[in-house]
Scaffold this motif. Structure first.
Motif, PDB file in Angstrom:
ATOM      1  N   ARG A   1      93.500 106.212  -5.090  1.00 30.64           N
ATOM      2  CA  ARG A   1      93.341 105.472  -6.390  1.00 30.64           C
ATOM      3  C   ARG A   1      92.510 106.273  -7.439  1.00 30.64           C
ATOM      4  O   ARG A   1      92.891 106.489  -8.590  1.00 30.64           O
ATOM      5  CB  ARG A   1      92.740 104.167  -6.325  1.00 30.64           C
ATOM      6  N   ARG A   2      91.255 106.927  -6.855  1.00 33.56           N
ATOM      7  CA  ARG A   2      90.533 107.660  -7.745  1.00 33.56           C
ATOM      8  C   ARG A   2      91.184 109.222  -8.041  1.00 33.56           C
ATOM      9  O   ARG A   2      91.061 109.471  -9.339  1.00 33.56           O
ATOM     10  CB  ARG A   2      89.092 108.159  -6.893  1.00 33.56           C
ATOM     11  N   ARG A   3      92.050 109.475  -7.318  1.00 35.03           N
ATOM     12  CA  ARG A   3      92.844 110.553  -7.722  1.00 35.03           C
ATOM     13  C   ARG A   3      93.709 110.299  -8.614  1.00 35.03           C
ATOM     14  O   ARG A   3      94.035 111.312  -9.751  1.00 35.03           O
ATOM     15  CB  ARG A   3      93.676 111.430  -6.572  1.00 35.03           C
ATOM     16  N   VAL A   4      94.373 109.263  -8.778  1.00 33.21           N
ATOM     17  CA  VAL A   4      95.478 108.926  -9.952  1.00 33.21           C
ATOM     18  C   VAL A   4      94.967 108.666 -10.942  1.00 33.21           C
ATOM     19  O   VAL A   4      95.362 109.265 -12.061  1.00 33.21           O
ATOM     20  CB  VAL A   4      96.335 107.672  -9.271  1.00 33.21           C
ATOM     21  N   LEU A   5      93.678 107.872 -10.970  1.00 37.33           N
ATOM     22  CA  LEU A   5      93.027 107.744 -11.922  1.00 37.33           C
ATOM     23  C   LEU A   5      92.589 109.081 -12.791  1.00 37.33           C
ATOM     24  O   LEU A   5      92.479 108.966 -14.169  1.00 37.33           O
ATOM     25  CB  LEU A   5      91.934 106.724 -11.900  1.00 37.33           C
TER      26      LEU A   5
ATOM     27  N   ASP B   1     108.091 100.610   2.101  1.00 38.68           N
ATOM     28  CA  ASP B   1     107.852 101.733   2.796  1.00 38.68           C
ATOM     29  C   ASP B   1     108.334 103.019   2.336  1.00 38.68           C
ATOM     30  O   ASP B   1     107.942 104.062   2.634  1.00 38.68           O
ATOM     31  CB  ASP B   1     108.412 101.211   4.204  1.00 38.68           C
ATOM     32  N   GLU B   2     109.608 102.814   1.714  1.00 41.64           N
ATOM     33  CA  GLU B   2     110.346 104.147   1.100  1.00 41.64           C
ATOM     34  C   GLU B   2     109.302 104.572   0.139  1.00 41.64           C
ATOM     35  O   GLU B   2     109.240 105.923  -0.157  1.00 41.64           O
ATOM     36  CB  GLU B   2     111.604 103.424   0.828  1.00 41.64           C
ATOM     37  N   ASN B   3     108.989 103.723  -0.798  1.00 40.33           N
ATOM     38  CA  ASN B   3     108.065 104.077  -2.054  1.00 40.33           C
ATOM     39  C   ASN B   3     106.700 104.845  -1.574  1.00 40.33           C
ATOM     40  O   ASN B   3     106.267 105.534  -2.394  1.00 40.33           O
ATOM     41  CB  ASN B   3     108.030 103.006  -2.936  1.00 40.33           C
ATOM     42  N   VAL B   4     105.956 104.321  -0.587  1.00 41.27           N
ATOM     43  CA  VAL B   4     104.799 104.899  -0.304  1.00 41.27           C
ATOM     44  C   VAL B   4     104.922 106.042   0.591  1.00 41.27           C
ATOM     45  O   VAL B   4     103.802 106.710   1.023  1.00 41.27           O
ATOM     46  CB  VAL B   4     103.871 103.894   0.291  1.00 41.27           C
ATOM     47  N   LYS B   5     105.811 106.413   0.979  1.00 41.29           N
ATOM     48  CA  LYS B   5     105.976 107.871   1.683  1.00 41.29           C
ATOM     49  C   LYS B   5     105.464 109.018   0.959  1.00 41.29           C
ATOM     50  O   LYS B   5     105.948 109.143   0.013  1.00 41.29           O
ATOM     51  CB  LYS B   5     107.335 107.984   2.352  1.00 41.29           C
ATOM     52  N   ASP B   6     104.588 109.836   1.712  1.00 41.28           N
ATOM     53  CA  ASP B   6     104.014 110.955   0.865  1.00 41.28           C
ATOM     54  C   ASP B   6     103.529 110.533  -0.291  1.00 41.28           C
ATOM     55  O   ASP B   6     103.471 111.431  -1.285  1.00 41.28           O
ATOM     56  CB  ASP B   6     105.283 112.102   0.740  1.00 41.28           C
ATOM     57  N   LEU B   7     102.847 109.479  -0.461  1.00 42.91           N
ATOM     58  CA  LEU B   7     102.409 108.945  -1.452  1.00 42.91           C
ATOM     59  C   LEU B   7     100.894 109.800  -2.067  1.00 42.91           C
ATOM     60  O   LEU B   7     100.581 110.099  -3.110  1.00 42.91           O
ATOM     61  CB  LEU B   7     102.110 107.570  -1.906  1.00 42.91           C
ATOM     62  N   ASP B   8     100.174 110.097  -0.844  1.00 40.99           N
ATOM     63  CA  ASP B   8      98.963 111.002  -1.017  1.00 40.99           C
ATOM     64  C   ASP B   8      99.085 112.412  -1.506  1.00 40.99           C
ATOM     65  O   ASP B   8      98.062 112.891  -1.906  1.00 40.99           O
ATOM     66  CB  ASP B   8      98.043 110.851   0.223  1.00 40.99           C
TER      67      ASP B   8
END
Length: 435
Positions: free
Chosen positions: A354-358, A258-265
């Motif tokens: 995922r598309r943005r990261v790739l 939960d800490e790692n996925v904060k503001d991931l986008d």
């Protein structure tokens, strides 16, 4: 006309990230604006394994190999279920009903007492030493005449008076009541856990935790059935204990996820699955250390107490704890988080991420960036080389142009000349003579 220039000193590969910025700050020059950009990692001195796991520099690609993990887990669970169906459980007297006999004796007299009870016509379920100087013999349900015959046979075998043997009849209804109460407690416990995980984290994490919990129950029960240990109230207590341990370790991993996925986008540095996999590696050493510390005393109870010393009352609790703790460690690391990651990766928002990261990594690869490894990194690296970005400079340049490396730029003392100040030097104030 050319003049010799200072040699451009390349940034050392093992220099810390902030070394170039410190040199620019001392020289009065602006710092690198691209410091927050992600780029390839600079080689660093080899750190400890726990530090490299936490930073994503080494680790297991647990989420990426989820299909293999699911296959292995499915095979183990099928074997355990088959053992429970075809072999069944060895329920103790507390669940099936019967008679128990307590009498003073030693380990050397245990075999004689068992043989005497069988010669009296009773089917012995178990015979063990309790407390070091008391024999406990458990048989099937007996009538009054059968109970009296077993008492006399035990007294003759051990060499004591019949009134020193304490018989006790246990009804099967008592074991049924224990089972019903344990099931009610289990249901209440699971409902409370699901609500907590759904509110504290998200519903998909509750699904992953329940799947890991089901794995722990099936594996522990299957191995218990395969070995054939007697199922007693201690076994039920052990089951409830391992459920709490398994969920405790799973919640710790979920908290890091939960800490790692904060503001991931917003950053688009890694996908949801990669962030979850990084969380597993960051808590891996902690999970292993906790499990080892918990398993050592339980292993002592199982292998030393029950195996070497022959204390039979400990083996029921020790086996279920040992198997349950080991299964809980496996499920919290290799099962719960991959299930949640697979469920989250199917959401439209995570597909777009995922598309943005790739796309970002493809762009970096075209510009010469290093490809991403199987485990995402927790470090926000700067430009290549580990320092500030410096353009390539020619060997010789026109006169009156001084070329220096950022690390060699320092403020100079003012002189009486009227030459143009060197880069980084503070210009003199008008009307004031420089000393």
């Amino acid at each position: 006309m050319t003049r010799p220039t200072d040699q451009v000193e390349p940034t050392p590969e093992d220099a810390p990230v902030g070394a170039g910025e410190d040199a620019l700050a001392d020289a009065g020059l602006p710092q690198d604006p691209g410091g927050d950009a992600e780029s390839t990692a600079a080689p660093r001195p080899r750190a400890r394994l726990s530090s490299r796991l936490y930073n994503g520099e080494a680790g297991l690609d647990v989420v990426g190999r989820s299909r293999l993990i699911y296959k292995v887990t499915a095979v183990v669970m099928i074997l355990c279920i088959a053992s429970m169906v075809f072999r069944g459980f060895n329920f103790g007297i507390d669940f099936e009903g019967g008679n128990s006999f307590r009498l003073p004796g030693t380990e050397q007299q245990l075999a004689d007492a068992r043989s005497a009870a069988e010669d009296a016509g009773a089917q012995v379920a178990s015979a063990q030493v309790v407390g070091g100087n008391t024999l406990l013999v458990r048989t099937e349900a007996l009538d009054n005449d059968g109970e009296r015959a077993v008492v006399e046979g035990l007294a003759d075998a051990v060499g004591i008076a019949p009134n020193e043997v304490s018989p006790e009849a246990v009804s099967a209804d008592w074991g049924q009541d224990i089972t019903d109460q344990a099931l009610v407690a289990l249901v209440v416990f699971l409902v409370a856990v699901v609500l907590f995980l759904a509110v504290r984290f998200q519903p998909k994490m509750a699904i992953g935790a329940m799947a890991a919990l089901a794995h722990d129950i099936v594996v522990t029960a299957g191995i218990y059935s395969l070995i054939g240990f007697e199922v007693t109230p201690s076994t039920v207590i052990g089951f409830l204990t391992i459920l709490g341990f398994s969920l405790y370790d799973t919640v710790v991993v979920f908290d890091k996820v939960d800490e790692n996925v904060k503001d991931l986008d917003k950053s688009a540095r890694m996908t949801w699955g990669e962030a979850a996999n990084l969380a597993v590696n960051q808590t891996l050493m902690r999970s292993i250390n906790t499990s080892v510390i918990a398993l050592l005393p339980v292993a002592g109870l199982l292998f030393v107490g029950a195996g070497l010393l022959g204390v039979g009352t400990l083996k029921d609790l020790a086996l279920v704890l040992f198997v349950g703790l080991a299964a809980g460690t496996y499920s919290s690391i290799f099962l719960a988080t991959p299930i949640v990651a697979d469920l989250k990766e199917r959401e439209p928002a995570q597909i777009a991420l995922r598309r943005r990261v790739l796309a970002r990594r493809s762009s970096q690869a075209r510009t010469g960036g290093a490809p991403a490894g199987p485990v995402a990194s927790a470090r926000r690296r700067r430009s290549s080389g580990g320092g500030i970005a410096v353009a390539e400079l020619p060997e010789t340049v026109d006169a009156d142009v001084v070329v220096e490396s950022p690390s060699s730029v320092r403020p100079e003392r003012a002189s009486g000349s009227t030459a143009a100040p060197r880069p980084g030097a503070r210009p003199p104030r008008p009307g004031k003579r420089r000393r």
